[in-house]
Design an enzyme around this catalytic site. Structure first.
Site, short mmCIF file in Angstrom:
data_model
loop_
_atom_site.label_atom_id
_atom_site.label_comp_id
_atom_site.label_asym_id
_atom_site.label_seq_id
_atom_site.Cartn_x
_atom_site.Cartn_y
_atom_site.Cartn_z
N HIS A 167 0.74 -1.33 -0.08
CA HIS A 167 0.05 0.06 0.11
C HIS A 167 1.22 1.41 0.11
O HIS A 167 1.43 1.24 0.68
CB HIS A 167 -0.94 0.16 0.83
CG HIS A 167 -1.78 -1.04 1.08
ND1 HIS A 167 -2.13 -2.24 0.39
CD2 HIS A 167 -3.20 -0.85 2.08
CE1 HIS A 167 -2.94 -2.24 0.28
NE2 HIS A 167 -3.86 -2.18 1.46
N LYS A 627 -13.34 5.07 7.06
CA LYS A 627 -13.87 6.30 5.54
C LYS A 627 -15.15 6.72 5.51
O LYS A 627 -15.91 7.30 5.68
CB LYS A 627 -13.01 5.89 4.18
CG LYS A 627 -13.71 7.12 3.68
CD LYS A 627 -12.43 6.63 1.68
CE LYS A 627 -13.06 7.63 0.61
NZ LYS A 627 -13.85 6.13 -0.20
#
Length: 977
Positions: A167, A627
């Protein structure tokens, strides 16, 4: 500019000593900080001249030593920043970035030293054993009268897996990382020459050999100068194989040698407190990787790339084994005339001579009467043949139907598996033991082979659920398998048809693939996994993670595609690929227990689990749920999901392993791992855990051996502790009800800002450097799942990255303050007592509040307000001011209520080392934030601002300047996304 009377290093000491919370009582740390600051200043004087040094001093002196930006308008600071031309701004940004990274090196060295010293003190009895270590854990278990049989049962099944991902959160270029390691080594050497007096407040170091110290300081200055002349930005996106190379560096340099020592520590601590207990298997701690195998949203991870990655990993570990065998050969010089040798060794030597006569011809005279060395020569040759064959396998590629003739010729004299290599090492070990000898290096090598095999780290395949359903729909439509489209079926119809197809022995997919590119690649991925398992063993790749898993059909679709590739046998109902659903959004987390229940109700799937030790792995996503729902709600939903999943698994007699998809930042599930593990509910761990490690976390945890070992030990300690000493929260429903109340409140507040405010997306894109961040060449993976400019397509990493750069850190705390305040207002005295009790007694709540507190300390809304004022586009001023006011009020509310619950006077009072570190950085990040905002403003105005003098700079030059500030702030925050 007039030069101030104090140097940068003296200025630093003044800043530190001006704050009671920042008093650096450790003389070594204070001295090291001064050393690197003086070195940096000397380099900047040589490279850039006195004017730059004066500029840096002036900018720092203008900014508050309290670690916050001055109240707006900071006209004096703005006047200086706005007067800088591009070259001056870039040079200042680079200097601040280098300063932060040098401070990081010093602090990491200090952390390593503290870890080592606490261990030495503990072993010598000078202090209590550090909490979170094996030497603390087992005496504690003994003190609490935990039954040895329970300890033995958990240790026997201890299963820790750490999965390294690619990532894009590691912003530091790896060329720079190499230079940082070199500097760290030289600073360590300088420490060894330094002696301190007893005065902690005013350290006066002396050098054992002053000429050596002077030489080292000259080398350090030269290394920093070389660093200064090295570009901090990657010139091109790294390839997937580049990322594999970066990640595997940690195995090569640190982890390969760390694992045997970790086992030693565990074995010693167990025997010291529980002499009758048997230590765990050598491979209780294993490693995985997504680098080169995670294809979710990354079009560059192809079957060919995954194959190349597996070959690369095998080559690396074989080279490590070859070096270890060479070391063993120098150690095991025993003469047959002076030491007995087992019959097994002698018989194996006779067989080796027949198989590899050339090795015998070369070594028989040299190793005459030295059977161990002769045996090791055969072993080394087999390893070298295995390595050479691996190179040819890599060159042929995964689609080669047959290997070249030379590859086949090597096979007879190469190892077919790591177990064959292990068998020969144990043959030597047994022979030595028969004569009452041990060899630590041999024992360590055996442990390494147990853990790393010939694959080093297992590769998890990950793909988004929609890719599988789309592929099956296209195949079914093209081949006219179904009367109506698969996409038009409801869930029950899909499950019924998938189960039926899984029981069929006829193939569904033809050998020749003539579908769309996406479907062809999806099918090819499963076929490649089949060849991987055949070539490398099942251990190299036996897990398939389904991101955005919503239902049972998502799991059965993967199983069907696995069946078509030969990874599932319909005749026996068994297979070699574990299917792992990843539940990411809040809705999916809530649905997860029902999905598992429906799955376990299928006899076909229960039969399938038998071939996987009746173990179901489930992955929980922290990033997307945060999120989607905010920090507090996300963590609570994951907590509840774990409890419910454990209950469901126990009901059906299935073992459960939770795979935690944690990021590095708090907004993505990050934070201290030891506390995070202990904060998990009840028996949800039970000796098993799997965790992602990624980006900047790898550099901070695994760059130095002692820190890597400490990190691994604390994880193992926490897993054992959580399994044997679970929290009492499961027996107190009132706690759960209160937490549910807080979660609902915080989610409503968070979603009201993020999803209900129509201009929030514009606010995010304008007042953070998200557009510039997307142009950083730090990852092979795109920043968005699609090209849309909306929150749905934006990945969680850049979402957190953008807020962090502009110092909002909003995903880590927003909504928490209102939730807690409203809860307290309903019953001020009673609810405050309850929350303070939670903070003292409930690890989940304490960990959550501590993470919020840390991010609040890193947040600086004064500099964030500057971004809003400087970067807001015309026409948005009024609405953005309202949004900022809303955010600011929530920040103040959250600070107040967190301090009220924790009882702290200032943020991070409970962790003074972290408090010092955060505030030390905050003060110097402020001027860099002003520079970033200025450069981003110039960059965004570039196309229309043709009159302004600064338009003489190209867009490319301005972008480079802005990206360099991104590097600097990330280094100062010690965190990106």
């Amino acid at each position: 500019m007039n030069s101030p009377a104090v140097s940068l290093s003296e200025s630093l000491v003044q800043i530190v000593n001006s704050q009671n919370t920042l008093r650096l009582t450790n003389s070594r740390l204070r001295y090291r900080l001064k050393i690197v600051e003086d070195l940096l200043e000397s380099v900047l004087l040589k490279e850039c001249g006195q004017e730059l040094v004066d500029l840096l001093r002036r900018l720092r002196d203008m900014c508050s030593p309290e670690g916050q930006a001055p109240e707006y308008p900071a006209q004096e600071v703005l006047k200086v920043v706005e007067s800088l031309d591009l070259n001056e701004a870039i040079t200042a940004a680079r200097a601040f970035a280098m300063y932060f990274q040098l401070i990081n090196i010093v602090e990491q060295r200090h952390e390593q030293e503290e870890t080592s010293q606490s261990r030495i003190n503990s072993l010598s009895g000078e202090s209590q054993f550090p909490v979170g270590t094996f030497r603390w854990l087992f005496p504690e278990l003994k003190r609490l009268n935990v039954p040895p049989r329970l300890i033995q049962s958990l240790v026997d099944n201890l299963d820790i897996q750490l999965v390294f991902t690619a990532h894009p959160t590691e912003i530091v270029r790896h060329t720079i990382r190499d230079k940082q390691r070199s500097i760290a080594k030289m600073l360590k050497q300088l420490d060894q020459l330094t002696v301190f007096n007893a005065d902690e407040q005013d350290p006066i170091p002396t050098f054992v050999h002053s000429w050596e110290a002077e030489s080292l300081q000259e080398q350090l200055a030269e290394e920093i100068r070389l660093w200064w002349r090295t570009d901090e930005l990657n010139q091109a996106k790294p390839t997937v194989l580049d990322e594999a190379d970066y990640t595997l560096h940690y195995f090569q340099e640190v982890l390969f040698d760390a694992i045997p020592i970790l086992y030693d520590r565990l074995e010693f601590a167990m025997k010291d407190s529980f002499p009758a207990l048997k230590p765990p298997q050598y491979n209780f701690c294993k490693f995985g990787s997504w680098v080169g195998s995670d294809r979710d949203g990354n079009p560059f991870v192809t079957p060919a790339v995954t194959w190349q990655t597996a070959c690369y990993q095998r080559n690396l570990v074989l080279e490590k084994y070859i070096a270890s065998i060479a070391k063993l050969s120098s150690l095991l010089s025993l003469s047959q005339n002076l030491s007995d040798v087992s019959e097994g060794i002698l018989n194996s030597l006779s067989q080796d001579q027949v198989q590899m006569p050339e090795v015998y011809e070369t070594n028989s005279i040299k190793f005459r009467q030295e059977p161990y060395r002769l045996k090791l020569a055969y072993i080394r040759q087999r390893l070298e043949n295995t390595r050479d064959r691996n190179a040819q396998v890599r060159a042929n590629g995964w689609q080669a139907s047959e290997y070249m003739q030379s590859t086949k010729a090597l096979e007879d004299c190469a190892y077919k598996s790591a177990s064959e290599f292990l068998e020969e090492l144990r043959l030597i070990q047994n022979s030595l033991q028969e004569t009452d000898l041990t060899c630590k290096a041999l024992q360590y090598l055996i442990r390494q082979v147990e853990v790393y095999g010939f694959h080093l780290a297992h590769l998890d395949i990950r793909q988004e659920s929609g890719r599988h359903s789309d592929a099956i729909a296209e195949i079914a439509d093209t081949l006219k398998i179904l009367p109506s489209s698969y996409n038009h079926m409801n869930e029950a119809e899909r499950v019924q048809w998938l189960v039926s197809e899984l029981q069929s022995r006829r193939p569904m997919i033809p050998n020749h693939l003539s579908f769309s590119d996406k479907t062809n690649e999806t099918v090819s991925t499963f076929r490649m996994v089949t060849k991987l398992q055949k070539e490398f063993s099942v251990d190299v790749c036996n897990t398939y993670v389904i991101s955005m898993n919503h239902s049972v059909s998502d799991i059965l679709e993967v199983l069907l595609l696995a069946k078509e590739a030969g990874l599932y046998d319909p005749a026996t109902g068994t297979g070699t690929l574990s299917v792992v659903p990843l539940f990411e959004t809040v809705d999916d987390l809530r649905r997860a227990p029902l999905v598992l229940q429906e799955l376990f109700e299928l006899p076909l799937y229960r039969c399938y689990l038998v071939s996987h030790q009746n173990l179901q792995e489930v992955m929980l996503g922290y990033s997307d749920s945060n999120k989607d729902s905010g920090f507090l709600s996300s963590n609570w939903e994951i907590y509840k999901a774990q409890k419910a999943l454990q209950t469901t698994s126990q009901k059906y007699g299935v073992e459960l392993r939770i795979f935690h998809g944690r990021g590095g930042s708090v907004g993505r599930g990050g934070g201290p791992t030891y506390e995070a593990i202990l904060a998990q509910p009840g028996h949800s761990i039970d000796g098993r855990i799997k965790i992602t490690e990624q980006g900047e976390v790898l550099a901070s945890k695994y760059s130095l051996p002692e820190i890597a070992l400490y990190n691994l030990e604390t994880i193992a300690t926490a897993v054992i502790q959580a399994g044997l000493l679970p929290t009492s929260s499961d027996t107190l429903p009132s706690w759960l009800d209160a937490m549910e109340d807080l979660s609902v409140r915080s989610r409503e507040v968070y979603r009201d800002l993020i999803y209900e405010q129509p201009k929030l997306v514009d606010f995010f894109h304008q007042v953070t450097p998200i557009e510039e961040i997307s142009q950083l060449q730090i990852s092979s993976r795109p920043a968005r799942r699609a090209g849309k400019r909306d929150l749905g397509s934006l990945r969680a990493i850049p979402w957190v990255f953008g807020w962090t750069q502009s110092r909002f850190l909003l995903p880590s705390w927003y909504g928490v303050g209102t939730a807690l305040e409203e809860f307290l207002l309903e019953n001020p005295e009673g609810h405050l007592t309850l929350l303070q009790f939670f903070y003292a007694k409930w690890p989940f709540f304490k960990t959550a509040i501590s993470r919020v507190e840390m991010t609040l300390a890193k947040t600086d809304l004064q500099i964030a307000h500057h971004y809003v004022r400087e970067l807001t586009e015309p026409g948005y001023e009024e609405v953005f001011d309202r949004l900022f006011t809303q955010i600011s009020l929530e920040y103040q509310r959250t600070c107040n209520v967190v301090l009220h619950i924790s009882g702290h006077k200032q943020l991070l009072d409970e962790d003074r080392d972290l408090q010092r570190s955060v505030q030390l950085r905050n003060g110097s990040i402020v001027p860099l934030g002003f520079i970033q905002a200025s450069l981003i403003k110039r960059l965004r105005q570039h196309s229309s601002d043709t009159i302004n003098l600064r338009s003489r700079y190209s867009k490319k030059e301005l972008l480079r300047g802005a990206l360099l500030t991104v590097n600097g702030i990330a280094a100062g925050m010690r965190n990106t996304g």
